[in-house]
Design an enzyme around this catalytic site. Structure first.
Site, short mmCIF file in Angstrom:
data_model
loop_
_atom_site.label_atom_id
_atom_site.label_comp_id
_atom_site.label_asym_id
_atom_site.label_seq_id
_atom_site.Cartn_x
_atom_site.Cartn_y
_atom_site.Cartn_z
N ASP A 175 -3.82 1.73 -2.75
CA ASP A 175 -3.15 2.94 -3.21
C ASP A 175 -4.17 4.07 -3.36
OD1 ASP A 175 -1.09 1.13 -3.28
OD2 ASP A 175 -1.09 0.93 -5.46
N SER A 194 -2.11 -4.00 -2.88
CA SER A 194 -1.60 -2.68 -2.52
C SER A 194 -2.75 -1.69 -2.54
CB SER A 194 -0.53 -2.27 -3.53
OG SER A 194 0.24 -1.20 -3.05
N SER A 215 0.82 -1.22 0.00
CA SER A 215 0.00 0.00 0.00
C SER A 215 0.85 1.25 0.00
CB SER A 215 -0.95 0.09 1.20
OG SER A 215 -1.91 -0.92 1.15
#
Lengths: 348, 348, 348, 348
Positions: D271, D269, D231
């Site tokens: 984001d 992740s 992340s």
């Protein structure tokens, strides 16, 4: 070729590595000012009425892709996809409709509704776009002549009059193939590349645009403040069973592939990505899809980056409307830039 | 008329109560099977290149509204909006382009790009839609003849062949006017109403559809399982200075107005809303916009509800393709339903 | 009960008609000013790590639902859902985490990550919200005591201090059950109803709010211009196999159900909807999902409308913070409004 | 430093180059297993109740940013932003509320509602995240000690336990400054960098990750198939008057900056990007915003790329939970990679 994600290209390194996918071009080069065309992507036989799972992503919406709302609502593609210039979207949609109605009539399938998907870029630097030289019949021709051969690249089809990073742009394609759970999976990408400013261009990490210098052709020589040019369309196909939501996630990785070629995504660039699956089946429910999807994400970014570079390297220089000439990026240019870059890195 | 939000209609109770907004219709009724047309909405003079702040909302995306991505990205409308049937979207877009290019040429304004906004509904129950009888020149005619008179409603223009809640539908319009900070504000709505099943229809709380009974015409008589019919387009105009984000919020309230008329929003109904401001100026920054915006929200829901009812009550019965006939909802029908309803309520 | 969509309620007319779904309340009423609580919805055993397909829709985003981005990205719900007041979201999320970690530890399942979903409404008219009287342990209690009994409604759990259309609001629930392809399908709805102004209220078409009159309690008596109050959370469960995209489409129909109760969707109302499936399996690929989905859409709108009315009718009057008292809507009120309405309709 | 977009960094090359913006860290390093913290970003004085225009973009939603729906609906930020670890989101939100309530009470400003914005990354590779060592008081401390000094970078604050591209990651910051229409404009970026696999890392075009080799620390040594890690949060501030829609467009360019550092955007992740303006005023209406916005887009991509590299180079190696050690990327590493790269380019 060193590919970042560690996945190998398919045998043609082209969107048509995905079984069943066909691509057709009609290129219109006439007189001094007609520099345009049509590129058609057919997911497989009988897209209408069978329909294919699909997902789409708008990277920067200064542009249009018809049919997007329905693809997003239903997660289905029900026509081939056609690319052309900005002012010929309407002939392209009409041509898709001609094609669907004709084929359906031959099989006595009723067509109550139809959602043509048309993507566009602005080729008015080289082409007399306002003349609207693309006709619906050209679109039907592109569809009727589509094949599964390696996609012809560069200044062909919809790419005929396109400009990318100030060099001659157009159509590019690439693919990745890998094995998962014992089965082969292919992801293919086709781009219509008409975006970026010369100084932004990066090729596999090398800042080619700045190193080669020169004004580029990205800006209207008559109006250097114009900010409405450019655009890129990224189409992706895979033979794996992915849901519409998953295909949307894959389509979003086009942004990473484009960014690697240098552009921050300029205001006037209409950047759209659409991914479809030829599998026409739902993947099983899986609480954690990450291990299965990550290769698609790497493949989508890698093949998009490749496809843009292919579009640049395969294009030939072109002179068009008003005598405007756009040079092509050559392998020699790249070599030269790489040499300068190597020296600078060694000295740093 | 008891209006829910407590706001009064403008003098015409029509979208053209918003100063500068003009609406034009071209109605095509020919032979046994041509029952279609075009409706054009012009925000004001010189929409290209001046552009108007705009926002849009997809309520149910089984349909298409071209140009949506750009409206959402830039918050701007740069052409008139044209409504027509599903298969004539392409002629409509081309006609908008003809109109924009002709007007720009007269003023020597360059047109580098253009983002026509076309909305559509499916009129194939009454119209030979596959015949594509709308031509680009019809679109230009609708634009050239647009006026600020009260909008003709019912089976006119794009509404000619539309069916709504199993009754004859089509074009409806309504408006609301109020005063804020000493200034008059108008919000006008125009709908192309082609959605809903007869049993769903509710008019100001009265379940008219169930009370009147009858099969309705919403379903294809040859195929009662068809789920791909219907759709509604809701266009809104205001003379107040609203940002694109605020206009998007206003457009979303179309969903409430439609829901009050009974539909839950069926699968096959492509329901789109778009709102624009003729003010072409940014509202001042305001940490709390609620007190200012709430009347717009009430007006948007109320005028959308009104406009649908107007479309139903103003339409006349029509016989079209294949001899299919669609009856109109009459004031007498409404009265009859209300009487039954009053009895049932009193007995309950 | 005449239900619009023609579908019958399940045996409890409650969200817990969906097999496996459990709901728990903790109600906090202490002293003069504590009027709040927690409501927990558990999709089924072992939501972590099994996960349930889910989709969500933001109707008006003035509010918060934690975890939404992940639900939308992955199409999965991995924790129970907890509802509470606006300022106690943080204790609620922490309590979900306590619950998940404790259960996972008991089974030695590692918890690398966790995405608690918390919805909230503002109960500060009756409750000392700034005192943050909800603790994480209350949340765990609500989860631990959840059952599949008919959901207790009105001023209980998270609904304890809520106000709806100027009457006492709170928790409401309803369900619909139908048969498709030989199988029984249930859709259950639970609402936390804290929205609307009295004059807006419509009950099954009857404009109850205007007919009953009275100022309502929707506005802060000390500040009638406040526009930041209100909100409603709509949760939906079904036992049918639906994809995340389909569940999102179902969740969007909450807007129609809410609109039928009269509100246009005010600025300050944070209106969120989330739908999940207990089936944990992917539906087969279907080119046309309309015939299958339409009953879900009707059921979602109908059960949402029902649930709001249940919340109103099941709530009892309450006096809270600062001695502020909110009256309840009674069956006698409804009868009285219906009689007036019947007379007016008959006279019209 | 060669910056791609041709814009120079501000004097501190830090988010605090934007006047009025303050950043505070609380770093928690205790015993063998506490390696976490809090980073607070304050847009300016009195964020509550003044509010700041803001826009946000979800690049990959496997994660959470609380308050996002309200930021998107209203285009306003009404609290400072706090970053921390995934399991401490709840203490962070509660701490923001403490801070807002305390300051409002001091000024007798009523707080009817509050929308804390908390971003998170998963630091469980180095930190005992399940122990939830961050308390609300740490968050208040970070807010109370925030300053406009150059932002401390690397393994501090929320970045303490983060891992990026298999190296030690954490907090990074950068800025760009340019002149437009005679006025100076600054855009500052702060990242919490905890994403990417070692082999993906690219630094200014050089594939550092592959050249340096080594397994990296991105994957759980006990479970190399884990896909839920990672992340990155990207926060942007500018002193220019931009609308919420424009800030959303700027925030979207974070994706290009991240992509340049090599990642295709992995499944696990989370984001997120958020941009705010300290100007608290609406930009004038402008039909073509491109010329004005393009420098923001270039600055956003460039400063995001820079900030990630700063996070890597400023971090020091760390040993944490279970004795797990993560090495830092050093300037010497970069030099070595660049030398290998220069040789390979020269040989190609």
């Amino acid at each position: 070729v060193e590919t970042r994600g560690g996945l190998a290209p398919g045998p043609k390194n082209s969107m048509t590595d995905v079984p069943g996918v066909r691509v057709g071009h009609v290129t219109l080069i006439e007189g001094d000012a007609v520099r345009t065309g049509v590129t058609a992507v057919i997911p497989g036989d009988d897209v209408y009425p069978l329909k294919y799972p699909a997902g789409a992503h708008v990277i920067n919406g200064f542009g249009k892709m018809t049919g997007l709302a329905q693809v997003q609502e239903l997660g289905r593609l029900e026509t081939p996809i056609v690319l052309t210039n900005t002012f010929s979207v309407w002939q392209a949609g009409d041509g898709i409709l001609d094609y669907v109605l004709r084929r359906a009539a031959a099989r006595r399938v009723p067509v109550h509704s139809c959602n043509p998907v048309v993507g566009e870029c602005n080729d008015s630097r080289l082409n007399d776009m306002a003349g609207r030289h693309v006709r619906a019949s050209h679109v039907v021709d592109a569809l009727d002549t589509a094949t599964d051969a390696a996609v012809p690249q560069g200044a062909v089809g919809a790419g005929t009059g396109m400009v990318c990073y100030g060099f001659k742009g157009g159509i590019g394609s690439a693919s990745r193939r890998w094995t998962a759970a014992g089965a082969s999976i292919t992801l293919g990408v086709l781009v219509l590349a008409n975006f970026g400013r010369r100084e932004e261009l990066v090729v596999r990490g090398c800042p080619v645009g700045r190193l080669l210098g020169g004004p580029g052709a990205a800006l209207d020589p008559a109006d250097r403040k114009r900010t409405d040019e450019g655009s890129v369309i990224v189409l992706m196909a895979t033979d794996a069973a992915l849901s519409a939501r998953q295909l949307t996630r894959v389509a979003r990785r086009a942004a990473a592939g484009l960014a690697r070629t240098g552009t921050p995504g300029n205001h006037g660039s209409g950047d759209f990505a659409l991914a479809f699956s030829t599998a026409r089946s739902a993947p099983p429910y899986e609480p954690d899809e990450g291990e299965r999807l990550n290769p698609f994400f790497a493949a989508a970014a890698d093949a998009t980056e490749d496809a843009v570079i292919h579009a640049l390297l395969q294009a030939r220089p072109m002179t068009g409307r008003g005598g405007f000439r756009v040079e092509a990026l050559t392998a020699a240019d790249l070599r030269r830039a790489r040499e300068i870059w190597a020296r600078r890195l060694a000295e740093a």
